[in-house]
Design an enzyme around this catalytic site. Structure first.
Site, PDB file in Angstrom:
ATOM      1  N   GLU A 144      36.474  21.672  47.569  1.00 26.30           N
ATOM      2  CA  GLU A 144      37.845  21.988  47.188  1.00 26.30           C
ATOM      3  C   GLU A 144      38.469  20.854  46.379  1.00 26.30           C
ATOM      4  O   GLU A 144      39.194  21.097  45.410  1.00 26.30           O
ATOM      5  CB  GLU A 144      38.690  22.273  48.446  1.00 26.30           C
ATOM      6  CG  GLU A 144      38.259  23.498  49.232  1.00 26.30           C
ATOM      7  CD  GLU A 144      38.545  24.810  48.512  1.00 26.30           C
ATOM      8  OE1 GLU A 144      39.223  24.779  47.461  1.00 26.30           O
ATOM      9  OE2 GLU A 144      38.104  25.866  48.998  1.00 26.30           O
ATOM     10  N   ASP A 291      29.000  32.452  45.516  1.00 28.55           N
ATOM     11  CA  ASP A 291      29.602  32.971  44.289  1.00 28.55           C
ATOM     12  C   ASP A 291      29.596  32.013  43.105  1.00 28.55           C
ATOM     13  O   ASP A 291      29.018  32.284  42.055  1.00 28.55           O
ATOM     14  CB  ASP A 291      31.030  33.459  44.570  1.00 28.55           C
ATOM     15  CG  ASP A 291      31.874  32.409  45.294  1.00 28.55           C
ATOM     16  OD1 ASP A 291      31.341  31.343  45.640  1.00 28.55           O
ATOM     17  OD2 ASP A 291      33.074  32.671  45.512  1.00 28.55           O
ATOM     18  N   GLU A 362      33.775  53.195  51.392  1.00 30.36           N
ATOM     19  CA  GLU A 362      34.700  54.303  51.153  1.00 30.36           C
ATOM     20  C   GLU A 362      36.004  53.772  50.576  1.00 30.36           C
ATOM     21  O   GLU A 362      36.997  54.460  50.485  1.00 30.36           O
ATOM     22  CB  GLU A 362      34.984  55.078  52.445  1.00 30.36           C
ATOM     23  CG  GLU A 362      35.433  56.507  52.174  1.00 30.36           C
ATOM     24  CD  GLU A 362      35.608  57.299  53.441  1.00 30.36           C
ATOM     25  OE1 GLU A 362      36.437  56.922  54.282  1.00 30.36           O
ATOM     26  OE2 GLU A 362      34.919  58.318  53.581  1.00 30.36           O
ATOM     27  N   GLU A 375      40.975  36.215  41.885  1.00 30.71           N
ATOM     28  CA  GLU A 375      39.721  36.720  41.310  1.00 30.71           C
ATOM     29  C   GLU A 375      39.866  38.093  40.681  1.00 30.71           C
ATOM     30  O   GLU A 375      39.220  38.403  39.679  1.00 30.71           O
ATOM     31  CB  GLU A 375      38.624  36.738  42.381  1.00 30.71           C
ATOM     32  CG  GLU A 375      38.068  35.381  42.751  1.00 30.71           C
ATOM     33  CD  GLU A 375      38.950  34.615  43.717  1.00 30.71           C
ATOM     34  OE1 GLU A 375      38.686  33.417  43.938  1.00 30.71           O
ATOM     35  OE2 GLU A 375      39.914  35.206  44.249  1.00 30.71           O
ATOM     36  N   THR A 461      35.872  27.258  37.833  1.00 28.37           N
ATOM     37  CA  THR A 461      36.112  28.285  38.860  1.00 28.37           C
ATOM     38  C   THR A 461      37.544  28.254  39.361  1.00 28.37           C
ATOM     39  O   THR A 461      38.013  29.213  39.958  1.00 28.37           O
ATOM     40  CB  THR A 461      35.126  28.110  40.028  1.00 28.37           C
ATOM     41  OG1 THR A 461      35.117  29.288  40.824  1.00 28.37           O
ATOM     42  CG2 THR A 461      35.498  26.904  40.885  1.00 28.37           C
TER      43      THR A 461
END
Length: 837
Positions: A144, A291, A362, A375, A461
């Protein structure tokens, strides 16, 4: 060196990553509030209005931070004050991003330039140079701190240097931000002092890792993204400062991750041991924990011009598309056995890929928390840049509207605890200002309206801006080595270039729309939804204490009996994209649908003596209290930190007692493991949402984190906040409070009547002393009939019910005789008793 594309649009959007983006393009339509219209065009006037609205929102958020919080790291928007580490309750690992270095200010600096707030930028840089200290005695997250603070300082330095060169502003600036970045880089370097070269996850800004005063250095694991998301910032720092040590360490960490990939699948795991390089968690995906490792491989190639990163990305990309991509989903698999999916949902961090935000197969909410993560806005911006499809402008418009409607509070913007209830959380993370407003503003701005040429930069990022010219204007470090794979020996058109959409899809401007249209129905938007026929996807579940059927239902996945699905699909061979028959590779027992067995927390110590009983929900893992005859008894002790999401501070007090822990910030299973290791004999989780109660909210069963929970043997129960407040108030008043955890039906001091049950008894009248063959060895029932009529109801075969009146009377020799339906006794008994035998 191969020539890079001339702008970021070509380099990022038109690269191999774009092909991945296009293939997952469908998922951006998940923002259900966006109306599907054939004409999504937006006039320049509309864009200007929305852009002005974004600026006003930014002013509200940034102004609130500067007014109520600065120089604290973050704003607490509900309390209208700053969050200072050590002065607020410990939130566990979340607080490791706070280093007493005015985090939000540093993270926001280059956003001020993008939004053309140049006066505010110059003032903020002066404040940062004057006020921010980087030598605090604080343990921080290496990951971080790198992406937020080091990246923020570098991005701000690049902007300040650009403005200085233009001669209009920042003439006083003497690379102070770069010097601060170099100081911070050196304070992060001790984390790389491991035998493997993989960094420790945490470092003390003043004392490093090894120093006895550091209060860290005992960690043995780190996530793949944590170790693999250093190269952009560290390489940029090396190129700008001339000190190669930073880039060299970041490259070494990437080399280790590459070497430790599973050679058969070319996948990497989620957590790795930093000392022996063994994988600790072998699930592989593109979400949290991995990621940005993939993201930084591609972007490192663009920023540094080193083919090794592109080669690695291409190899990983092929593996992702082969094993993880299960359209329309990207599901985590086991790296050593990639045909096995380890979970069936996607987390919010996947939205960068782009993916979807916390939805299931779903497309219902699985976790309702919304932390103002950017994001989704990031992917919307990239998709609009890639396709020019105005649909994504409407998506961005909806994001702006919903942030204002549901996250805006008087002192900024607050994270939403649960999107289904609208309750807020007292936090506004720095990335909200660093990323969200940057992407939204760029989405609605023309290039001519920006103070910089955005295509000259690559986003980290954390959306900090680094110049792509670094690959040609600054000397590189010694390169890495990647073995050549046969699949990449024959280079094609796209290996080192970034072709435009016109090259990929000539004379077909509506290409993006054709992709998106094929998936509109997934969110109930557009054409009618036709659920059949199905394509199959296997979602195997292991014997890990998590019931597959209940778990799927808890995610909102509807299950159809196989015979009904097959019957419904006959005669219709047209397949619908993204609709699957879920095939559970597991044996499951039939259980009553949606049944949750209520549990209780019963206060048994004086003065309560069992009279205070709190309704609780059970867990699908841990000790089964239904199998404990007398429940589990213990004294309650609050965990520290209360969320149990970080190292437990009060292990001595907890040992042998039942821990109280607040819900939120990490998974139930993670909390349970930490508390079990601390010596607790049970855990009571308390809801973090104010006002929730068992009377108004249905009970639910806590589930694990998708991995095996067989190691968790504690009894676990869940209290809503109303019941939890009763328990914590009792603890504050009486200090020593003993409780009993058990199913509600076994409540202490309560008369528990026998449960009524039904049974079928087959009667056959025989002569006295005569037994049916084979019946002698089994249990025998003896019926003694009194001298009155008895009516028996007989259910005939064939599904037809027929009531036949029988009468029985005891003769003088105690022999039972049947009376015919025509007997006087039977004829005189027609008084309605046949309906109630």
């Amino acid at each position: 060196m191969k020539k890079l594309g001339h702008n970021l649009h070509q380099e990022l959007v038109q690269s191999s990553e774009t092909r991945m983006i296009l293939k997952t393009l469908l998922i951006i339509s998940l923002l259900g509030c966006v109306k599907c219209q054939e004409n999504q065009s937006m006039t320049p006037e509309e864009k200007n209005v929305i852009r002005d609205q974004i600026i006003e929102m930014f002013d509200h958020a940034y102004g609130s931070y500067m007014k109520y919080a600065y120089p604290a790291d973050e704003l607490m928007p509900l309390s209208c004050k700053g969050r200072v580490r050590g002065e607020e309750p410990n939130r566990g690992d979340i607080d490791d991003s706070l280093g007493k270095f005015s985090l939000t200010l540093i993270d926001t600096l280059d956003t001020l330039v993008v939004l053309n707030k140049l006066d505010e930028f110059e003032d903020a840089v002066r404040k940062a140079v004057r006020d921010v200290r980087l030598d605090n005695d604080v343990v921080v997250s290496v990951f971080e701190t790198n992406i937020r603070v080091l990246g923020g300082l570098l991005g701000a330095h690049v902007m300040a240097d650009l403005l200085r060169q233009r001669g209009e502003r920042m003439q006083w600036y003497q690379d102070e931000l770069l010097h601060m970045a170099k100081e911070l880089g050196h304070r992060l370097l001790p984390a790389f002092n491991t035998t493997s070269g993989l960094p420790y996850p945490k470092v003390n800004l003043r004392y490093g890792v090894i120093n006895p005063l550091s209060r860290t250095g005992t960690e043995s694991d780190t996530c793949t993204a944590c170790a693999g998301t250093m190269i952009l910032e560290f390489a940029a720092l090396s190129r700008l400062s001339g000190e190669s040590v930073f880039e060299a360490n970041a490259r070494k960490a990437l080399d280790v991750l590459w070497e430790r990939r599973q050679r058969g699948s070319d996948l990497v795991g989620t957590v790795i041991n930093i000392h022996n390089e063994e994988w600790v968690r072998r699930d592989s995906g593109v979400g949290a924990g991995i990621d940005s490792y993939y993201e930084y491989l591609m972007k490192a190639y663009i920023l540094l011009g080193d083919d090794v990163f592109l080669d690695r990305f291409n190899i990983h990309y092929s593996a992702i598309m082969k094993y993880i991509s299960q359209p329309p989903l990207l599901l985590s698999v086991h790296m050593h056995n990639p045909t096995v999916s380890v979970r069936s949902w996607m987390d919010s961090l996947l939205a960068f890929f782009p993916g979807l935000q916390a939805f299931t197969t779903e497309f219902r909410v699985h976790w309702g928390q919304h932390l103002l993560r950017p994001e989704f806005a990031e992917s919307t911006y990239y998709l609009y840049k890639a396709t020019g499809d105005p649909y994504y402008l409407r998506v961005g418009q909806s994001i702006v509207e919903k942030l204002n409607a549901y996250a805006r509070v008087p002192c900024g913007f607050a994270a939403v605890q649960d999107v289904r209830t609208g309750t807020h959380e007292d936090r506004m993370d720095s990335f909200f200002l660093a990323e969200m407003f940057k992407y939204l503003y760029l989405l609605f701005s023309e290039e001519s309206e920006l103070p910089i040429d955005i295509d000259d930069y690559i986003f980290t990022t954390e959306a900090h801006l680094l110049p792509v010219s670094l690959s040609t204007t600054k000397p590189p470090c010694q390169g890495n080595n990647t073995e050549t794979f046969p699949a990449f020996q024959d280079e094609d058109l796209f290996t080192h270039s970034c072709p435009s959409m016109e090259t990929l899809f000539p004379n077909n401007p509506s290409f993006a729309k054709t992709i998106r249209d094929g998936y509109k129905y997934l969110t109930g938007v557009g054409r009618a939804f036709h659920p059949l026929p199905f394509r199959e996807i296997e979602l195997p579940f292991h014997d890990n204490g998590m019931e597959p059927v209940e778990f799927l239902k808890s995610m909102g996945i509807s299950l159809t009996p196989l015979n009904e699905a097959i019957e419904g699909s006959r005669g219709n061979h047209k397949e619908h994209k993204g609709v699957y028959r879920l095939k559970l590779v597991a044996e499951v027992n039939q259980t009553p649908e949606d049944e949750v067995v209520p549990h209780i927390v019963q206060l048994i110590s004086p003065p309560f003596l069992g009279r205070t009983v709190l309704t609780a929900g059970p867990a699908k893992f841990g000790m089964d209290l239904a199998k404990q005859e007398h429940g589990v008894k213990g004294r309650i002790v609050k965990a520290s930190p209360y969320t149990a999401c970080g190292p437990i501070d009060n292990t001595v007090e907890l040992k042998g007692h039942i821990a109280l822990a607040l819900r939120g910030d990490c998974m139930f299973a993670a909390k349970a493991r930490r508390l079990q290791e601390a010596g607790a004999v049970g855990v009571i989780f308390i809801d973090h949402r104010d006002g929730s109660s068992s009377e108004e909210t249905p009970l639910f069963q806590m589930v694990g984190d998708g991995d095996s929970t067989a190691d968790i043997t504690l009894p676990l129960v869940f209290l809503f906040s109303h019941e939890g407040s009763v328990l914590t108030a009792a603890l504050e008043e009486h200090r020593n409070v003993d409780v009993l955890l058990l199913p509600k039906e076994r409540q202490l001091g309560q008369d528990n009547p026998e449960k009524s049950f039904g049974m079928n008894i087959k009667l056959r009248l025989t002569e006295e002393g005569e037994l049916e063959e084979g019946a002698a060895g089994g249990p025998t029932l003896e019926f003694v009939f009194e001298k009155e009529e008895v009516l028996l109801k007989e259910e005939m075969l064939g599904g037809q019910r027929n009531q036949q009146r029988l009468c029985a009377e005891v003769s003088e020799n105690d022999r039972t005789e049947l009376c015919t339906s025509g007997s006087s006794q039977t004829q005189n008994s027609d008084n309605g008793l046949d309906s109630n035998p």
